[in-house]
Design a protein around this motif. Structure first.
Motif, short mmCIF file in Angstrom:
data_model
loop_
_atom_site.label_atom_id
_atom_site.label_comp_id
_atom_site.label_asym_id
_atom_site.label_seq_id
_atom_site.Cartn_x
_atom_site.Cartn_y
_atom_site.Cartn_z
N UNK A 121 0.61 -1.34 0.14
CA UNK A 121 -0.06 -0.01 -0.06
C UNK A 121 0.76 1.31 -0.02
N UNK A 122 1.99 1.19 0.52
CA UNK A 122 2.76 2.33 0.40
C UNK A 122 3.35 2.64 -0.97
N UNK A 123 3.21 1.96 -1.84
CA UNK A 123 3.53 2.25 -3.23
C UNK A 123 2.20 2.86 -3.92
N UNK A 124 2.48 4.36 -4.03
CA UNK A 124 1.10 4.92 -4.37
C UNK A 124 0.80 4.83 -5.85
N UNK A 125 1.83 4.22 -6.76
CA UNK A 125 1.57 3.95 -8.04
C UNK A 125 0.94 2.58 -8.31
N UNK A 126 -0.31 2.41 -8.65
CA UNK A 126 -1.11 1.48 -8.78
C UNK A 126 -1.12 0.76 -10.31
N UNK A 127 -0.35 1.48 -11.07
CA UNK A 127 -0.26 1.02 -12.40
C UNK A 127 1.01 0.42 -12.95
N UNK A 128 1.03 -0.66 -13.84
CA UNK A 128 2.29 -1.17 -14.35
C UNK A 128 2.11 -1.77 -15.70
N UNK A 129 3.11 -1.58 -16.39
CA UNK A 129 3.15 -2.13 -17.97
C UNK A 129 3.63 -3.39 -17.67
N UNK A 130 2.94 -4.24 -18.47
CA UNK A 130 3.41 -5.69 -18.76
C UNK A 130 4.94 -5.57 -19.40
N UNK A 131 5.07 -4.67 -20.45
CA UNK A 131 6.37 -4.64 -20.82
C UNK A 131 7.49 -4.40 -19.98
N UNK A 132 7.07 -3.60 -18.78
CA UNK A 132 8.28 -3.67 -17.93
C UNK A 132 8.64 -4.78 -17.04
N UNK A 133 7.55 -5.60 -16.86
CA UNK A 133 7.82 -6.90 -16.12
C UNK A 133 8.44 -7.74 -17.04
N UNK A 134 8.06 -7.85 -18.34
CA UNK A 134 8.78 -8.75 -19.23
C UNK A 134 10.37 -8.42 -19.33
N UNK A 135 10.54 -7.00 -19.67
CA UNK A 135 11.95 -6.44 -19.58
C UNK A 135 12.76 -6.92 -18.12
N UNK A 136 12.16 -6.79 -16.97
CA UNK A 136 12.81 -7.04 -15.85
C UNK A 136 12.94 -8.59 -15.73
N UNK A 137 12.12 -9.36 -16.10
CA UNK A 137 12.46 -10.98 -16.28
C UNK A 137 13.48 -11.21 -17.31
#
Length: 303
Positions: A121-137
């Motif tokens: 909940x301390x993370x105020x950003x509730x949006x994420x791009x799937x592209x960012x997850x893929x690149x991190x993986x």
């Protein structure tokens, strides 16, 4: 003496009758008996609900064993008769293995769920791009992602995300795994900056002991690889094919006979089972109908 012998004979016959009835109760059929089902751990809450209602309606005892997808698939081929509940259908090669064993699995699609991303909940950003997850993986750093947390290295969630990222295994740096979805939820609830990857069923139907942890989480809305909008993993978004991480659920009955696997699959795919799915927040295969009584007159008189 004769009276005693008669009593003993009656007791003996009575014992045989009870034993015969007991054997009949324990004998498995499509609606009674005992059986063990292997369940993908990400689906445990909804299957527990289905089993509870099924057992209340029929003289059956179903034991749920929650495992990772890899463990369940291995059990399908190593055991003689298995009922498995997975987040995917059998592959062509897996079907060939059953053909060699002269077994034709009965496969029932019963719902659609989704993979969800969660943050503290301390993370105020509730949006994420799937592209960012893929690149991190894929090993590429991202300022918004401190780390990814999966349930189990052999889970359906990892397999699904590996497929999207086009990798054979999760990277050693920045990606962590536990054993269950519960552990992921608890960890993310207490650690800022981490993103958990869980089955959405664990968020829509948390166990009472998990409510305090789920209340400390944000369920992130996801922008798909081919989408311009962010969508949350809601029932409506899954139904409209807007949420990009939805997946179909299957009951795979490899018992090879008319047992509880067949009866339970019919129950879950039937009206009552589909209503349980609908109430859970997942998407049923068939939306249960509603009966409406139309009256020509309305009596507003108060008694």
């Amino acid at each position: 003496m004769r009276k005693i012998n008669k009593v003993l004979v009656l007791v003996f016959i009575g014992s045989l009758f009870v034993m015969c009835n007991q054997k009949d109760i324990n004998k498995e059929s499509i609606l009674k008996g005992k059986a063990t089902f292997l369940v993908d751990e990400t689906l445990t809450p909804i299957i527990e609900d289905q089993v509870a209602v099924f057992e209340s309606d029929y003289p059956a005892k179903i034991t749920i064993v929650s495992k990772s997808e890899t463990e369940i698939v291995n059990s399908l081929f190593n055991n003689k008769s298995v009922v498995a509940i997975l987040t995917r259908n059998l592959t062509i090669d897996e079907n060939k293995i059953f053909q060699q064993k002269k077994i034709i699995p009965k496969i029932t699609k019963f719902a659609t769920d989704a993979i969800a991303f969660i943050s503290n909940k301390n993370n105020k950003d509730t949006l994420i791009e799937l592209k960012s997850i893929v690149e991190f993986m894929q090993g590429k750093p991202n300022e918004k992602i401190k780390g990814l947390v999966f349930d189990n290295p052999n889970s359906s969630t990892v397999r699904y995300m590996d497929g999207i990222a086009g990798i054979n295994k999760i990277p050693a740096k920045g990606v962590y795994s536990f054993k269950t979805n519960e552990e992921v939820i608890k960890f993310v609830a207490h650690n800022d900056g981490m993103i958990g990857v869980v089955g959405v069923n664990w968020l829509m139907q948390p166990k009472p002991s998990m409510n305090e942890f789920v209340n400390k989480l944000n369920v992130l809305s996801v922008k798909g690889l081919t989408s311009n909008e962010y969508y949350a993993p809601t029932q409506n978004n899954i139904a409209e094919n807007k949420y990009s991480l939805a997946r179909d659920l299957f009951i795979i009955d490899a018992q090879g006979y008319s047992g509880l696997g067949m009866g339970f699959a019919s129950f879950v795919a039937g009206d009552i089972g589909q209503r349980i799915i609908l109430k859970s927040g997942l998407l049923p295969v068939r939306i249960p109908g509603r009966k409406m009584n139309i009256r020509k007159e309305i009596n507003n008189d108060k008694k």
